[in-house]
Design a protein around this motif. Structure first.
Motif, PDB file in Angstrom:
ATOM      1  N   ILE A 140       0.714  -1.202   0.136  1.00 31.63           N
ATOM      2  CA  ILE A 140      -0.121  -0.026  -0.023  1.00 31.63           C
ATOM      3  C   ILE A 140       0.889   1.171   0.071  1.00 31.63           C
ATOM      4  O   ILE A 140       1.933   1.155   0.624  1.00 31.63           O
ATOM      5  CB  ILE A 140      -0.827  -0.077   1.170  1.00 31.63           C
ATOM      6  CG1 ILE A 140      -1.744  -1.287   1.164  1.00 31.63           C
ATOM      7  CG2 ILE A 140      -1.902   1.103   1.232  1.00 31.63           C
ATOM      8  CD1 ILE A 140      -2.456  -1.630   2.627  1.00 31.63           C
ATOM      9  N   ASN A 141       0.456   2.298  -0.985  1.00 29.49           N
ATOM     10  CA  ASN A 141       1.407   3.222  -1.102  1.00 29.49           C
ATOM     11  C   ASN A 141       0.806   4.547  -0.418  1.00 29.49           C
ATOM     12  O   ASN A 141      -0.454   4.764  -0.763  1.00 29.49           O
ATOM     13  CB  ASN A 141       1.737   3.557  -2.312  1.00 29.49           C
ATOM     14  CG  ASN A 141       2.457   2.308  -2.872  1.00 29.49           C
ATOM     15  OD1 ASN A 141       3.477   2.015  -2.562  1.00 29.49           O
ATOM     16  ND2 ASN A 141       1.852   1.466  -3.965  1.00 29.49           N
ATOM     17  N   CYS A 142       1.536   5.520   0.032  1.00 29.74           N
ATOM     18  CA  CYS A 142       0.933   6.833   0.384  1.00 29.74           C
ATOM     19  C   CYS A 142       1.894   7.890  -0.205  1.00 29.74           C
ATOM     20  O   CYS A 142       3.147   7.609  -0.282  1.00 29.74           O
ATOM     21  CB  CYS A 142       0.862   7.031   1.793  1.00 29.74           C
ATOM     22  SG  CYS A 142      -0.790   6.302   2.213  1.00 29.74           S
ATOM     23  N   ALA A 143       1.491   9.190  -0.570  1.00 31.21           N
ATOM     24  CA  ALA A 143       2.264  10.294  -0.822  1.00 31.21           C
ATOM     25  C   ALA A 143       1.785  11.513   0.036  1.00 31.21           C
ATOM     26  O   ALA A 143       0.575  11.557   0.169  1.00 31.21           O
ATOM     27  CB  ALA A 143       2.070  10.630  -2.323  1.00 31.21           C
ATOM     28  N   TYR A 144       2.854  12.360   0.304  1.00 33.92           N
ATOM     29  CA  TYR A 144       2.404  13.246   1.270  1.00 33.92           C
ATOM     30  C   TYR A 144       3.034  14.603   0.480  1.00 33.92           C
ATOM     31  O   TYR A 144       3.654  14.596  -0.214  1.00 33.92           O
ATOM     32  CB  TYR A 144       2.704  13.217   2.790  1.00 33.92           C
ATOM     33  CG  TYR A 144       4.444  13.135   2.888  1.00 33.92           C
ATOM     34  CD1 TYR A 144       5.008  12.063   2.494  1.00 33.92           C
ATOM     35  CD2 TYR A 144       5.098  14.387   3.111  1.00 33.92           C
ATOM     36  CE1 TYR A 144       6.295  11.990   2.725  1.00 33.92           C
ATOM     37  CE2 TYR A 144       6.336  14.375   3.242  1.00 33.92           C
ATOM     38  CZ  TYR A 144       7.168  13.106   3.004  1.00 33.92           C
ATOM     39  OH  TYR A 144       8.557  12.993   3.226  1.00 33.92           O
ATOM     40  N   GLU A 145       2.402  15.687   0.962  1.00 36.90           N
ATOM     41  CA  GLU A 145       2.692  16.986   0.309  1.00 36.90           C
ATOM     42  C   GLU A 145       3.307  18.011   1.151  1.00 36.90           C
ATOM     43  O   GLU A 145       4.485  18.636   0.926  1.00 36.90           O
ATOM     44  CB  GLU A 145       1.509  17.611  -0.127  1.00 36.90           C
ATOM     45  CG  GLU A 145       0.712  17.013  -1.142  1.00 36.90           C
ATOM     46  CD  GLU A 145      -0.681  17.484  -1.424  1.00 36.90           C
ATOM     47  OE1 GLU A 145      -1.562  17.201  -2.096  1.00 36.90           O
ATOM     48  OE2 GLU A 145      -1.213  18.550  -0.774  1.00 36.90           O
TER      49      GLU A 145
END
Lengths: 112, 112
Positions: A21-26
């Protein structure tokens, strides 16, 4: 404005397989990146967490990989089991007891 | 060692009514946060209490208010309920000086 983007929305894996599972943050001020596991009718339970000074953290079958330059982090579940079937949330905050910002969740189904 | 306790577990209210939800934090924790989790979504931060004061607040209207008592327990009050307030309300406790939250199982609020 969604500060943490999570994918995929749902995931089906066979028993013994690897779930990713992947996540990207700003927000580059984020300093703490936990993963939570939630079963139906229950609150989220902390699974594993990482801080940006390391690129990987492993606890049993669960591993977080962290890429600070890409502002991405992922959860790997090795040897996935039917009991791992749940919704998984990534989250981030600026550290300490600052408010958590959650992704929208990934519903994982592990088939026997 | 009791974790976070929330009451009631389920609640049905009519539009326009007011509701009070209660939370007892994990033993040793001094900070209580409230989150709203709509169906199929990640938790959204409402506010956080420390030393009986609101320390942080998310993007929620003034209809949402809270309180923390000297024993660290907390209440969430919602006035003039709307259908859109139907959600799982989660309480999370933590140490203001530490990392990580412990979530309760939540209160399922249904507004009809």
């Amino acid at each position: 404005q969604q500060q943490v983007k999570q994918s995929p929305q749902s995931l089906i894996v066979q028993k013994g397989g690897i779930s990713i599972i992947n996540c990207a943050y700003e927000n580059t001020a984020f300093d703490y990146f936990p993963w939570y596991q939630q079963f139906p009718g229950k609150g989220p339970a902390l699974l594993i967490a990482i801080r940006p000074d390391v690129s990987e953290k492993k606890e049993g079958r669960f591993t977080i990989s962290f890429n600070k330059s890409a502002k991405q982090f992922s959860l790997h579940i090795m040897d996935s089991q039917p009991g791992d079937s749940a919704t998984y949330f990534c989250a981030a905050n600026k550290g300490g007891s600052e408010k958590l910002v959650f992704g929208k969740g990934t519903k994982l189904t592990v088939n026997p | 060692d009791a974790g976070v306790t929330q009451s009631p577990t389920h609640l049905i209210k009519t539009r326009g009514q007011q509701v009070t939800l209660r939370c007892s934090p994990k033993s040793g924790h001094d900070t209580v946060s409230w989150y709203q989790q709509a169906l199929g979504q990640g938790p959204q931060f409402i506010f956080q209490y420390y030393e009986e004061e609101e320390r942080q607040r998310g993007n929620f209207p003034d209809r949402f208010s809270g309180h923390q008592f000297p024993n660290y327990s907390s209440e969430l009050n919602v006035n003039a309920l709307l259908l859109g307030d139907s959600a799982l309300y989660l309480c999370a406790s933590s140490l203001v000086t530490g990392y990580g939250y412990t979530f309760g199982s939540g209160t399922r609020l249904t507004v009809v």
